[in-house]
Design an enzyme around this catalytic site. Sequence first.
Site, PDB file in Angstrom:
ATOM      1  N   GLU A  46      73.250 133.295  28.606  1.00 36.03           N
ATOM      2  CA  GLU A  46      72.703 132.646  29.830  1.00 36.03           C
ATOM      3  C   GLU A  46      71.726 132.034  29.858  1.00 36.03           C
ATOM      4  O   GLU A  46      71.154 131.761  30.131  1.00 36.03           O
ATOM      5  CB  GLU A  46      72.880 134.121  31.393  1.00 36.03           C
ATOM      6  CG  GLU A  46      73.643 134.624  31.412  1.00 36.03           C
ATOM      7  CD  GLU A  46      73.160 135.741  33.208  1.00 36.03           C
ATOM      8  OE1 GLU A  46      73.152 134.883  33.981  1.00 36.03           O
ATOM      9  OE2 GLU A  46      72.129 136.737  32.706  1.00 36.03           O
ATOM     10  N   TYR A  66      78.742 136.826  25.418  1.00 39.10           N
ATOM     11  CA  TYR A  66      78.505 136.751  27.187  1.00 39.10           C
ATOM     12  C   TYR A  66      79.515 137.527  27.784  1.00 39.10           C
ATOM     13  O   TYR A  66      80.352 136.711  28.496  1.00 39.10           O
ATOM     14  CB  TYR A  66      77.623 135.915  28.012  1.00 39.10           C
ATOM     15  CG  TYR A  66      77.546 136.472  29.124  1.00 39.10           C
ATOM     16  CD1 TYR A  66      76.297 137.239  29.818  1.00 39.10           C
ATOM     17  CD2 TYR A  66      77.724 135.252  30.072  1.00 39.10           C
ATOM     18  CE1 TYR A  66      75.421 137.194  30.853  1.00 39.10           C
ATOM     19  CE2 TYR A  66      77.133 135.428  31.776  1.00 39.10           C
ATOM     20  CZ  TYR A  66      76.263 136.837  32.080  1.00 39.10           C
ATOM     21  OH  TYR A  66      75.652 136.482  32.969  1.00 39.10           O
ATOM     22  N   ASP A 119      75.154 140.254  25.367  1.00 38.00           N
ATOM     23  CA  ASP A 119      74.977 141.415  26.540  1.00 38.00           C
ATOM     24  C   ASP A 119      76.879 141.438  26.705  1.00 38.00           C
ATOM     25  O   ASP A 119      77.880 141.026  27.066  1.00 38.00           O
ATOM     26  CB  ASP A 119      74.972 139.699  27.948  1.00 38.00           C
ATOM     27  CG  ASP A 119      74.852 140.959  29.271  1.00 38.00           C
ATOM     28  OD1 ASP A 119      75.226 142.133  28.918  1.00 38.00           O
ATOM     29  OD2 ASP A 119      74.298 139.953  30.378  1.00 38.00           O
ATOM     30  N   ASN A 178      77.289 143.570  29.224  1.00 35.95           N
ATOM     31  CA  ASN A 178      77.863 144.269  30.438  1.00 35.95           C
ATOM     32  C   ASN A 178      78.227 145.385  30.056  1.00 35.95           C
ATOM     33  O   ASN A 178      79.368 146.109  31.337  1.00 35.95           O
ATOM     34  CB  ASN A 178      78.369 142.945  31.674  1.00 35.95           C
ATOM     35  CG  ASN A 178      77.430 142.157  32.058  1.00 35.95           C
ATOM     36  OD1 ASN A 178      76.259 142.626  32.557  1.00 35.95           O
ATOM     37  ND2 ASN A 178      77.363 141.147  32.181  1.00 35.95           N
ATOM     38  N   ASP A 187      65.279 139.117  32.996  1.00 39.84           N
ATOM     39  CA  ASP A 187      65.228 141.294  32.599  1.00 39.84           C
ATOM     40  C   ASP A 187      65.972 141.965  31.671  1.00 39.84           C
ATOM     41  O   ASP A 187      66.199 142.671  31.752  1.00 39.84           O
ATOM     42  CB  ASP A 187      66.149 140.913  33.627  1.00 39.84           C
ATOM     43  CG  ASP A 187      67.484 140.273  34.358  1.00 39.84           C
ATOM     44  OD1 ASP A 187      67.838 139.484  33.406  1.00 39.84           O
ATOM     45  OD2 ASP A 187      68.072 139.726  35.426  1.00 39.84           O
TER      46      ASP A 187
END
Length: 263
Positions: A34, A110, A151, A153, A251
Amino acid sequence: MKIATWNINGVKARIDNLTQWLKDSDPDIVCLQEIKTVDEGFPRLEIEALGYHVETHGQKGFNGVAILSKSSPFEVNRGLPGDPLDEQARFLEAVFTLPDTRILRVCCLYLPNGNPVDTEKYPYKLAWMERLRAFAAERLAYEEMLVLAGDYNVIPEPHDCFDPKVWENDALFLPQTRAAFRRLENLGLTDAVRATTDATQFYSFWDYQAGAWPKNNGIRIDHLMLSPEAADRMTSAAIEKHVRAWEKPSDHVPVIAYFDFAG
């Protein structure tokens, strides 16, 4: 060697945090997700000044990945194979030669979020995961040191989130998502963090909302998945949680693993 993954959530907004962390943590290779900028907009000068080579696969305003490294890769590939129509910048592969001439292959990914699940976003997530599984199977056949960092997710197990009931209908935790992650793992990949600890309340992401950080209402969705050759060389892994307490934080926080590639 220290290899890290960190969803930076906007590299321009977090450049001070990123450069401070690079100085403090001193990783050898960093996978960023990101970055939220086109390649030309990436603040490479600030990072190159710290001694890092920079490779990016950017996209305006969202997505985007980068690999920072103390040595230059001899091969770089952008985009996850399997769908020539997929224009989202989510995957970057860099290949390095170790001092003893062995190969280290590092992939920064990602993975799509997939929410809302009743839209086209969730089938895209599952299709992307299948493309990743096919890619990993191909790369594992090389029998090289391979690190798939990013990441994902994906919340792999109930103890990887503060309250499974909160996440039971979320794309990050649905049975289909976790099954797809297991299919990837079952190729012979090792989850670096879970290879070193079974600890609960061990997270890499805390939402900005609802006091998630001070309450430690987190989830573990950032992973380093290792080929057998890389797993054999890993000496430790950790989550650098303290970075979440900095001003203007992402975050997510960095997840790191140490390797002994000597001998």
